[in-house]
Design a protein around this motif. Structure first.
Motif, short mmCIF file in Angstrom:
data_model
loop_
_atom_site.label_atom_id
_atom_site.label_comp_id
_atom_site.label_asym_id
_atom_site.label_seq_id
_atom_site.Cartn_x
_atom_site.Cartn_y
_atom_site.Cartn_z
N THR A 15 0.84 -1.19 0.00
CA THR A 15 0.00 0.00 0.00
C THR A 15 0.88 1.25 0.00
O THR A 15 2.02 1.22 0.47
N THR A 16 0.33 2.34 -0.53
CA THR A 16 0.98 3.65 -0.40
C THR A 16 0.14 4.56 0.49
O THR A 16 0.41 5.75 0.61
N ARG A 17 -0.89 4.01 1.10
CA ARG A 17 -1.72 4.75 2.04
C ARG A 17 -1.04 4.76 3.42
O ARG A 17 -0.36 3.81 3.77
N CYS A 18 -1.23 5.83 4.16
CA CYS A 18 -0.67 5.88 5.51
C CYS A 18 -1.56 6.70 6.41
O CYS A 18 -2.18 7.68 5.99
N SER B 79 -2.34 7.58 -3.29
CA SER B 79 -2.61 6.61 -2.23
C SER B 79 -3.48 5.49 -2.77
O SER B 79 -4.59 5.74 -3.27
N ARG B 80 -2.99 4.25 -2.68
CA ARG B 80 -3.74 3.11 -3.18
C ARG B 80 -3.22 1.83 -2.55
O ARG B 80 -2.13 1.82 -1.97
N ASN B 81 -3.99 0.75 -2.68
CA ASN B 81 -3.59 -0.56 -2.20
C ASN B 81 -3.21 -1.45 -3.37
O ASN B 81 -3.79 -1.34 -4.46
N MET B 82 -2.26 -2.35 -3.15
CA MET B 82 -1.98 -3.37 -4.16
C MET B 82 -3.13 -4.35 -4.22
O MET B 82 -3.67 -4.77 -3.19
N SER B 83 -3.52 -4.73 -5.42
CA SER B 83 -4.61 -5.69 -5.59
C SER B 83 -4.10 -7.12 -5.41
O SER B 83 -2.90 -7.40 -5.58
N MET B 84 -5.00 -8.02 -5.09
CA MET B 84 -4.62 -9.43 -4.97
C MET B 84 -4.20 -9.99 -6.32
O MET B 84 -3.31 -10.85 -6.39
N ASP B 85 -4.79 -9.51 -7.41
CA ASP B 85 -4.39 -9.98 -8.73
C ASP B 85 -2.92 -9.67 -9.00
O ASP B 85 -2.18 -10.53 -9.49
N VAL C 61 12.33 -4.38 -5.67
CA VAL C 61 11.10 -3.90 -5.06
C VAL C 61 9.99 -3.93 -6.11
O VAL C 61 10.21 -3.58 -7.27
N VAL C 62 8.81 -4.35 -5.67
CA VAL C 62 7.64 -4.28 -6.54
C VAL C 62 6.70 -3.23 -5.95
O VAL C 62 6.28 -3.33 -4.80
N SER C 63 6.38 -2.21 -6.74
CA SER C 63 5.54 -1.12 -6.26
C SER C 63 4.10 -1.56 -6.15
O SER C 63 3.70 -2.63 -6.63
N VAL C 64 3.29 -0.71 -5.57
CA VAL C 64 1.88 -1.00 -5.34
C VAL C 64 1.13 -1.28 -6.65
O VAL C 64 0.14 -2.01 -6.66
N THR C 65 1.62 -0.74 -7.76
CA THR C 65 0.97 -0.96 -9.05
C THR C 65 1.60 -2.09 -9.85
O THR C 65 1.15 -2.38 -10.96
N GLY C 66 2.64 -2.73 -9.30
CA GLY C 66 3.28 -3.84 -9.99
C GLY C 66 4.54 -3.49 -10.72
O GLY C 66 5.14 -4.35 -11.39
N ASP C 67 5.00 -2.24 -10.63
CA ASP C 67 6.27 -1.86 -11.25
C ASP C 67 7.43 -2.53 -10.51
O ASP C 67 7.44 -2.58 -9.28
N GLY D 275 4.06 3.10 2.81
CA GLY D 275 2.74 3.13 3.40
C GLY D 275 2.65 2.22 4.60
O GLY D 275 3.62 1.52 4.94
N GLU D 276 1.50 2.21 5.25
CA GLU D 276 1.26 1.37 6.42
C GLU D 276 0.56 0.08 5.97
O GLU D 276 -0.61 0.11 5.55
N PRO D 277 1.24 -1.07 6.03
CA PRO D 277 0.69 -2.33 5.50
C PRO D 277 -0.68 -2.71 6.04
O PRO D 277 -1.50 -3.29 5.33
N LEU D 278 -0.95 -2.39 7.30
CA LEU D 278 -2.23 -2.79 7.90
C LEU D 278 -3.42 -2.06 7.30
O LEU D 278 -4.57 -2.42 7.55
#
Length: 337
Positions: free
Chosen positions: A21-24, A42-48, A259-265, A69-72
């Motif tokens: 996530t990049t949310r905090c 600010s967004r969460n990584m998807s399960m896909d 590192v894999v970013s929240v969007t998959g980069d 971000g804050e993983p929780l």
């Protein structure tokens, strides 16, 4: 797995860092999230996206679920842990403890999480002004809670770490750190100094020594904390850059990790993944906003294809040969160890 040709050797990695996530829910003064708040995504990584990484996890010694971000804050975090553990890898995460509960402690133990790191930047309530939205007392109670869960389940894991940010104005706090942690059950402390500066206002908080005398003074303060920790059975680490001594040995282990970013980069390190909106006016960019570099996205390519791509291989070879790319040439993570 990962589209590896028959008979080809699969790459293995020391670690993979996954930005879930990049949310905090905090606003730490030294964090890019706050420094670049006008442009932050600010967004969460998807399960896909996460599931596209599972094959690579089998070849990684460690997977750390945390980025900018804050993983929780990602509601899928525990499902991610569950599926990653099935892939057979060791798992860790870092948290500010704001959302921590007794239930979370138990789930961390029950799911077999190997490491949990808690973040701090001071030893008393004054740090709460630096890490806005967090509290030292909450971090200490979260550590106690996790220890209770470990005892309840008869488990030695997760290992409990402290990720401690040392700011120049709060250098004296480190001498009180061993006292704060005495008896809490922390297994290890990593003291980091501020080297990525998202705003000019924070230049004065860096701990990059300007001369040998300053280096010796800072090192002495940090070393005293290490020795005080030893007397309490507490392991404390730090790395400090000596003035004028720099070589292409990246502390982010870019030759055997990514590192894999929240969007998959897929990026070389977290300093290349800042989730910022592009500015139309290049002259209006925030300090450090150029720190973005990726080599592919797992939603369109396999990790194997990205890792073996000509651009990524050339990037790693440049570091290995002592001639890092222009993007990395001024990075303070190139330290003399």
């Amino acid at each position: 797995m990962m589209g590896v040709p028959s008979g080809a050797q699969q790459p293995s990695f020391d670690w993979i860092q996954v930005e879930v996530t990049t949310r905090c829910n905090a606003a730490c003064v030294y964090c890019p999230h706050r420094g670049f708040r006008r442009d932050w995504k600010s967004r969460n990584m998807s399960m896909d996206t996460f599931r596209k990484l599972l094959p690579a996890f089998r070849n990684a010694r460690f997977v750390h679920l945390q980025g900018w971000g804050e993983p929780l804050l990602n509601p899928d975090l525990f499902q991610m842990v569950r599926e990653a553990k099935k892939a057979g890898c060791r798992i860790g995460t870092t948290t500010n403890a704001v959302l921590w509960t007794e239930e979370i402690s138990n789930r961390m133990v029950e799911l077999g999480v190997n490491l949990v790191a808690f973040s701090l930047a001071g030893t008393d309530e004054t740090q709460d002004l630096v890490r806005c939205g967090t509290r030292v007392a909450d971090v200490c109670e979260a550590i106690r809670s996790l220890n209770r869960a470990r005892e309840k389940h008869g488990s030695g894991t997760p290992s409990i770490h402290l990720a401690y940010m040392v700011l120049r104005s709060r250098l004296g706090d480190v001498n009180r750190l061993p006292d704060l942690l005495d008896g809490l059950g922390v297994d290890e402390v990593v003291m980091s100094t501020l080297d990525f500066v998202p705003s000019e206002e924070l230049e004065s908080e860096t701990l990059i020594p300007k001369n040998q005398a300053e280096y010796e003074n800072i090192r002495s303060v940090l070393s005293q904390a290490v020795e005080a920790g030893k007397r309490r059975g507490l392991t404390i680490h730090f790395r400090l850059q000596a003035p004028g001594k720099k070589r292409p040995t990246c502390t982010e282990n870019i030759l055997n990790a990514f590192v894999v970013s929240v969007t998959g980069d897929v990026c070389s390190c977290v300093y290349a993944t800042l989730p910022l909106r592009a500015r139309s006016n290049k002259n209006d960019e925030s300090k450090g906003a150029r720190k973005q570099l990726c080599f592919g996205n797992v939603n369109g390519q396999s990790l194997e294809e990205i890792w073996q791509s000509s651009d990524y291989k050339a990037f790693r070879h440049a570091h290995e040969s002592g001639k890092p790319s222009l993007f990395c040439s001024e990075c303070p993570k190139l330290l003399l160890e």
